[in-house]
Design a protein around this motif. Structure first.
Motif, PDB file in Angstrom:
ATOM      1  N   SER A 182       4.989   6.733   2.245  1.00 34.35           N
ATOM      2  CA  SER A 182       4.954   5.584   3.154  1.00 34.35           C
ATOM      3  C   SER A 182       4.163   4.484   2.468  1.00 34.35           C
ATOM      4  O   SER A 182       3.534   4.708   1.430  1.00 34.35           O
ATOM      5  CB  SER A 182       4.301   5.956   4.485  1.00 34.35           C
ATOM      6  OG  SER A 182       2.899   6.031   4.341  1.00 34.35           O
ATOM      7  N   THR A 183       4.162   3.294   3.052  1.00 38.06           N
ATOM      8  CA  THR A 183       3.470   2.155   2.438  1.00 38.06           C
ATOM      9  C   THR A 183       1.992   2.097   2.808  1.00 38.06           C
ATOM     10  O   THR A 183       1.345   1.073   2.609  1.00 38.06           O
ATOM     11  CB  THR A 183       4.157   0.835   2.842  1.00 38.06           C
ATOM     12  OG1 THR A 183       4.272   0.767   4.265  1.00 38.06           O
ATOM     13  CG2 THR A 183       5.541   0.743   2.221  1.00 38.06           C
ATOM     14  N   PRO A 230      -1.954   2.273  -0.859  1.00 38.93           N
ATOM     15  CA  PRO A 230      -1.474   1.986  -2.214  1.00 38.93           C
ATOM     16  C   PRO A 230      -2.475   2.471  -3.257  1.00 38.93           C
ATOM     17  O   PRO A 230      -3.675   2.266  -3.125  1.00 38.93           O
ATOM     18  CB  PRO A 230      -1.338   0.465  -2.232  1.00 38.93           C
ATOM     19  CG  PRO A 230      -2.225  -0.023  -1.140  1.00 38.93           C
ATOM     20  CD  PRO A 230      -2.226   1.045  -0.089  1.00 38.93           C
ATOM     21  N   TYR A 237       2.095   4.983  -3.792  1.00 40.00           N
ATOM     22  CA  TYR A 237       1.298   5.296  -2.612  1.00 40.00           C
ATOM     23  C   TYR A 237       0.854   6.764  -2.616  1.00 40.00           C
ATOM     24  O   TYR A 237       1.415   7.602  -3.319  1.00 40.00           O
ATOM     25  CB  TYR A 237       2.103   4.996  -1.355  1.00 40.00           C
ATOM     26  CG  TYR A 237       2.546   3.551  -1.273  1.00 40.00           C
ATOM     27  CD1 TYR A 237       1.736   2.589  -0.688  1.00 40.00           C
ATOM     28  CD2 TYR A 237       3.767   3.143  -1.812  1.00 40.00           C
ATOM     29  CE1 TYR A 237       2.134   1.259  -0.620  1.00 40.00           C
ATOM     30  CE2 TYR A 237       4.163   1.816  -1.759  1.00 40.00           C
ATOM     31  CZ  TYR A 237       3.349   0.875  -1.165  1.00 40.00           C
ATOM     32  OH  TYR A 237       3.737  -0.440  -1.116  1.00 40.00           O
ATOM     33  N   TYR A 296      12.261   2.503   3.468  1.00 39.39           N
ATOM     34  CA  TYR A 296      11.857   1.297   2.736  1.00 39.39           C
ATOM     35  C   TYR A 296      13.067   0.365   2.670  1.00 39.39           C
ATOM     36  O   TYR A 296      14.139   0.748   2.205  1.00 39.39           O
ATOM     37  CB  TYR A 296      11.403   1.670   1.331  1.00 39.39           C
ATOM     38  CG  TYR A 296      10.732   0.536   0.589  1.00 39.39           C
ATOM     39  CD1 TYR A 296       9.337   0.446   0.545  1.00 39.39           C
ATOM     40  CD2 TYR A 296      11.471  -0.448  -0.051  1.00 39.39           C
ATOM     41  CE1 TYR A 296       8.702  -0.585  -0.124  1.00 39.39           C
ATOM     42  CE2 TYR A 296      10.858  -1.489  -0.724  1.00 39.39           C
ATOM     43  CZ  TYR A 296       9.477  -1.553  -0.757  1.00 39.39           C
ATOM     44  OH  TYR A 296       8.852  -2.577  -1.428  1.00 39.39           O
ATOM     45  N   THR A 326       6.819  -1.876  -8.587  1.00 41.76           N
ATOM     46  CA  THR A 326       6.569  -1.475  -7.204  1.00 41.76           C
ATOM     47  C   THR A 326       5.220  -0.791  -7.090  1.00 41.76           C
ATOM     48  O   THR A 326       4.754  -0.145  -8.031  1.00 41.76           O
ATOM     49  CB  THR A 326       7.666  -0.505  -6.700  1.00 41.76           C
ATOM     50  OG1 THR A 326       7.338  -0.072  -5.369  1.00 41.76           O
ATOM     51  CG2 THR A 326       7.789   0.724  -7.592  1.00 41.76           C
ATOM     52  N   TRP A 334      11.449   9.107  -1.450  1.00 49.27           N
ATOM     53  CA  TRP A 334      10.299   8.676  -2.239  1.00 49.27           C
ATOM     54  C   TRP A 334      10.166   9.600  -3.432  1.00 49.27           C
ATOM     55  O   TRP A 334      10.395  10.809  -3.325  1.00 49.27           O
ATOM     56  CB  TRP A 334       9.026   8.721  -1.389  1.00 49.27           C
ATOM     57  CG  TRP A 334       9.026   7.680  -0.311  1.00 49.27           C
ATOM     58  CD1 TRP A 334       9.777   7.663   0.823  1.00 49.27           C
ATOM     59  CD2 TRP A 334       8.246   6.479  -0.291  1.00 49.27           C
ATOM     60  NE1 TRP A 334       9.514   6.533   1.561  1.00 49.27           N
ATOM     61  CE2 TRP A 334       8.571   5.799   0.909  1.00 49.27           C
ATOM     62  CE3 TRP A 334       7.290   5.936  -1.142  1.00 49.27           C
ATOM     63  CZ2 TRP A 334       7.992   4.583   1.259  1.00 49.27           C
ATOM     64  CZ3 TRP A 334       6.691   4.731  -0.791  1.00 49.27           C
ATOM     65  CH2 TRP A 334       7.046   4.061   0.383  1.00 49.27           C
TER      66      TRP A 334
END
Length: 271
Positions: A194-195, A198, A190, A218, A187, A228
């Motif tokens: 949050s996405t 990256p 970040y 997610y 994976t 997270w």
């Protein structure tokens, strides 16, 4: 001959002055002014006094009322400037070095108290001339603002938040507790929960994590997770920072939706 003697005397005086001039004192090993494991973003604007940086939290935790920590040991004094810095602390570290912490919501130490590196000195606020909760932080040498250095590394001076980040190891007590977890797939990691942004990748397998924060939901074929996990990545992308990044707890092999436990079933603590 007289001119030669005068020149030699002047040279001798210059050499003596250089030999007896005081040398600059080495700076303390300054650490981030916020708690171990937390990630904050920072910025600088031209109206700031000296070479300050402003910090706000970027890992999902609250900025307001977060502990403000001493960057290095020294003697703390309390000040208040309602129309400017608000409630603030100055720490004298000796050798000409000081750090400033502006806009505090509250003080956590007495005036003139000796403090240790990593000790809480106040809480983050927005007192004085401030538009929102943040830590205004400065390092000074002999009263002159210096470019800020944390753990021996100079920080950038971005003009806006969310371009640069700093994860604290201040007050970690020589090492951060780790929790071992199994992840079922590679994976991305970040800069925050949050996405966005990256930083690199965490490989599938058994990995250590430090703590968890609640963030973006997610989702995938196997469910969803708002938690997270802060960890160090196996691979760092160009321009990224693999230390203290965040990966979705969705990828934990042994737990379901909105669970964040280690392989022994221990609930991973909040950051």
């Amino acid at each position: 001959m007289r001119s030669i003697r005068v020149a030699l005397l002047a040279l001798g005086t210059l050499i003596a002055t250089l030999l007896t001039a005081p040398t600059a004192q080495a700076a303390p090993n300054f650490k981030a002014p916020f708690a171990c494991g937390q990630q904050w973003t920072y910025s600088h604007h031209s109206a700031e006094v000296r070479r300050a940086l402003d910090f706000v939290r970027s890992d999902g935790g609250a900025t307001a009322n977060a502990p403000v920590l001493a960057s290095a040991s020294g003697t703390a004094t309390r000040h208040n400037q309602p129309g400017g810095a608000g409630q603030y602390i100055v720490i004298d570290h000796g050798g000409g070095w000081q750090t400033y912490y502006f806009h505090l919501a509250a003080y956590s130490v007495a005036n003139g108290q000796s403090v240790a590196q990593g000790q809480q000195i106040g809480t983050t606020g927005s007192t004085g001339n401030s538009s929102g909760a943040h830590i205004h932080y400065e390092q000074l040498y002999n009263g002159v603002g210096q470019n800020i250095v944390i753990n021996g590394q100079s920080l950038a001076y971005p003009s806006s938040y969310y371009a640069n980040y700093l994860t604290s190891d201040n007050g970690c007590g020589g090492g951060t507790t780790t929790y071992w977890v199994d992840t079922f797939a590679r994976t991305d990691g970040y800069a925050g929960p949050s996405t966005a942004s990256p930083q690199g990748a965490l490989y599938a397998g058994t990995n250590y994590v430090y703590c968890k924060v609640w963030g973006e939901n997610y989702t995938g074929a196997y469910g969803n997770n708002h938690w997270w996990l802060r960890t160090d990545l196996d691979e760092t992308y160009p321009g990224g920072n693999g230390r203290g990044a965040y990966v979705p707890a969705y990828f934990l092999s042994r737990w379901g939706n909105d669970e964040a436990r280690d392989n022994n079933g221990t609930v991973i603590p909040d950051c």
